[in-house]
Design a protein around this motif. Structure first.
Motif, PDB file in Angstrom:
ATOM      1  N   ASN A  62      -1.226   8.296  -0.424  1.00 46.41           N
ATOM      2  CA  ASN A  62      -0.668   9.613  -0.743  1.00 46.41           C
ATOM      3  C   ASN A  62       0.168  10.155   0.409  1.00 46.41           C
ATOM      4  N   THR A  66       4.194  10.827   0.409  1.00 50.57           N
ATOM      5  CA  THR A  66       4.710  12.151   0.781  1.00 50.57           C
ATOM      6  C   THR A  66       5.783  12.015   1.861  1.00 50.57           C
ATOM      7  N   ARG A 118      -1.257  15.011  -3.164  1.00 57.17           N
ATOM      8  CA  ARG A 118      -2.211  14.099  -3.818  1.00 57.17           C
ATOM      9  C   ARG A 118      -1.625  13.573  -5.118  1.00 57.17           C
TER      10      ARG A 118
END
Length: 121
Positions: A62, A66, A118
Protein backbone atom coordinates in the motif's frame (compact mmCIF):
# COMPACT_ATOMS: atom_id res chain seq x y z
CA UNK A 1 -12.94 4.57 9.23
CA UNK A 2 -12.96 1.07 7.83
CA UNK A 3 -12.84 -2.09 9.92
CA UNK A 4 -9.26 -2.65 8.72
CA UNK A 5 -8.07 0.65 10.17
CA UNK A 6 -9.82 -0.02 13.50
CA UNK A 7 -8.60 -3.57 13.84
CA UNK A 8 -5.56 -4.45 15.86
CA UNK A 9 -2.57 -5.59 13.83
CA UNK A 10 -1.74 -9.28 13.89
CA UNK A 11 0.74 -10.58 16.39
CA UNK A 12 4.35 -10.99 15.41
CA UNK A 13 5.35 -13.97 13.33
CA UNK A 14 6.06 -17.33 14.85
CA UNK A 15 9.78 -16.82 14.56
CA UNK A 16 12.54 -14.53 13.60
CA UNK A 17 12.36 -15.77 9.99
CA UNK A 18 9.02 -14.03 9.41
CA UNK A 19 10.33 -10.89 11.11
CA UNK A 20 13.45 -10.88 8.94
CA UNK A 21 11.50 -11.46 5.74
CA UNK A 22 9.02 -8.71 6.70
CA UNK A 23 11.97 -6.37 7.26
CA UNK A 24 13.39 -7.23 3.84
CA UNK A 25 9.97 -6.67 2.23
CA UNK A 26 9.84 -3.14 3.67
CA UNK A 27 13.43 -2.35 2.72
CA UNK A 28 13.06 -3.78 -0.80
CA UNK A 29 10.68 -0.94 -1.61
CA UNK A 30 13.62 1.48 -1.59
CA UNK A 31 15.11 -0.16 -4.67
CA UNK A 32 12.40 -2.30 -6.27
CA UNK A 33 9.22 -0.39 -5.46
CA UNK A 34 6.04 -2.44 -5.12
CA UNK A 35 7.28 -5.65 -6.82
CA UNK A 36 8.60 -7.58 -3.77
CA UNK A 37 5.73 -6.61 -1.43
CA UNK A 38 3.25 -7.66 -4.14
CA UNK A 39 4.92 -11.04 -4.64
CA UNK A 40 5.18 -11.72 -0.89
CA UNK A 41 1.55 -10.74 -0.32
CA UNK A 42 0.30 -12.92 -3.19
CA UNK A 43 2.37 -15.91 -2.05
CA UNK A 44 1.39 -15.72 1.64
CA UNK A 45 -2.10 -14.18 1.70
CA UNK A 46 -3.91 -17.53 2.08
CA UNK A 47 -1.55 -18.94 4.73
CA UNK A 48 -2.91 -18.19 8.23
CA UNK A 49 0.46 -19.13 9.77
CA UNK A 50 2.04 -16.20 7.92
CA UNK A 51 -0.42 -13.53 9.11
CA UNK A 52 2.32 -11.16 10.30
CA UNK A 53 4.26 -11.45 7.06
CA UNK A 54 1.07 -11.07 5.02
CA UNK A 55 0.04 -7.98 6.98
CA UNK A 56 3.43 -6.32 6.64
CA UNK A 57 3.66 -7.19 2.93
CA UNK A 58 0.24 -5.64 2.40
CA UNK A 59 1.26 -2.55 4.36
CA UNK A 60 4.47 -2.16 2.33
CA UNK A 61 2.53 -2.71 -0.90
CA UNK A 62 0.00 0.00 0.00
CA UNK A 63 2.80 2.43 0.84
CA UNK A 64 4.73 1.73 -2.36
CA UNK A 65 1.57 2.16 -4.47
CA UNK A 66 0.90 5.45 -2.68
CA UNK A 67 4.45 6.58 -3.45
CA UNK A 68 4.00 5.58 -7.09
CA UNK A 69 0.92 7.79 -7.27
CA UNK A 70 2.80 10.69 -5.69
CA UNK A 71 5.67 10.24 -8.17
CA UNK A 72 3.21 10.32 -11.09
CA UNK A 73 1.57 13.49 -9.76
CA UNK A 74 5.01 15.04 -9.13
CA UNK A 75 6.11 14.22 -12.65
CA UNK A 76 3.00 15.83 -14.11
CA UNK A 77 3.49 18.91 -11.91
CA UNK A 78 7.10 19.22 -13.04
CA UNK A 79 5.75 21.45 -15.74
CA UNK A 80 5.24 24.16 -13.12
CA UNK A 81 8.44 23.23 -11.25
CA UNK A 82 6.83 22.19 -7.97
CA UNK A 83 6.80 18.57 -9.11
CA UNK A 84 10.54 18.20 -8.63
CA UNK A 85 10.17 19.25 -5.00
CA UNK A 86 7.25 16.84 -4.51
CA UNK A 87 9.28 13.98 -5.97
CA UNK A 88 12.30 14.82 -3.79
CA UNK A 89 10.19 14.90 -0.62
CA UNK A 90 8.45 11.63 -1.60
CA UNK A 91 11.81 9.97 -2.30
CA UNK A 92 13.24 11.01 1.09
CA UNK A 93 10.04 9.99 2.91
CA UNK A 94 10.08 6.64 1.10
CA UNK A 95 13.61 5.88 2.24
CA UNK A 96 13.14 7.03 5.84
CA UNK A 97 9.75 5.38 6.39
CA UNK A 98 10.86 2.13 4.75
CA UNK A 99 13.85 1.94 7.10
CA UNK A 100 11.68 2.70 10.14
CA UNK A 101 9.15 0.07 9.04
CA UNK A 102 11.90 -2.48 8.41
CA UNK A 103 13.37 -1.96 11.87
CA UNK A 104 9.94 -2.29 13.51
CA UNK A 105 9.14 -5.45 11.54
CA UNK A 106 12.48 -6.98 12.49
CA UNK A 107 11.52 -6.50 16.16
CA UNK A 108 8.19 -8.20 15.49
CA UNK A 109 6.13 -5.01 15.68
CA UNK A 110 3.43 -4.40 13.09
CA UNK A 111 4.15 -1.04 11.44
CA UNK A 112 1.58 1.28 9.86
CA UNK A 113 2.84 3.88 7.41
CA UNK A 114 1.42 7.30 8.32
CA UNK A 115 0.68 8.43 4.75
CA UNK A 116 -0.27 5.21 2.97
CA UNK A 117 -3.59 4.95 1.18
CA UNK A 118 -5.04 1.54 2.04
CA UNK A 119 -5.75 0.27 -1.48
CA UNK A 120 -5.27 -3.41 -0.60
CA UNK A 121 -7.42 -4.46 2.36
Amino acid sequence: MSDYENSTPPAAGSGSDDNTIAMLVHLSGIILGFIVPLIMWLVNKDNPQKSFLTDQSKEALNFQLTLLGVYIIGTILSIILIGALINLIAWIAGIVLSIVAGLAANKGQAYRYPFAIRLIK
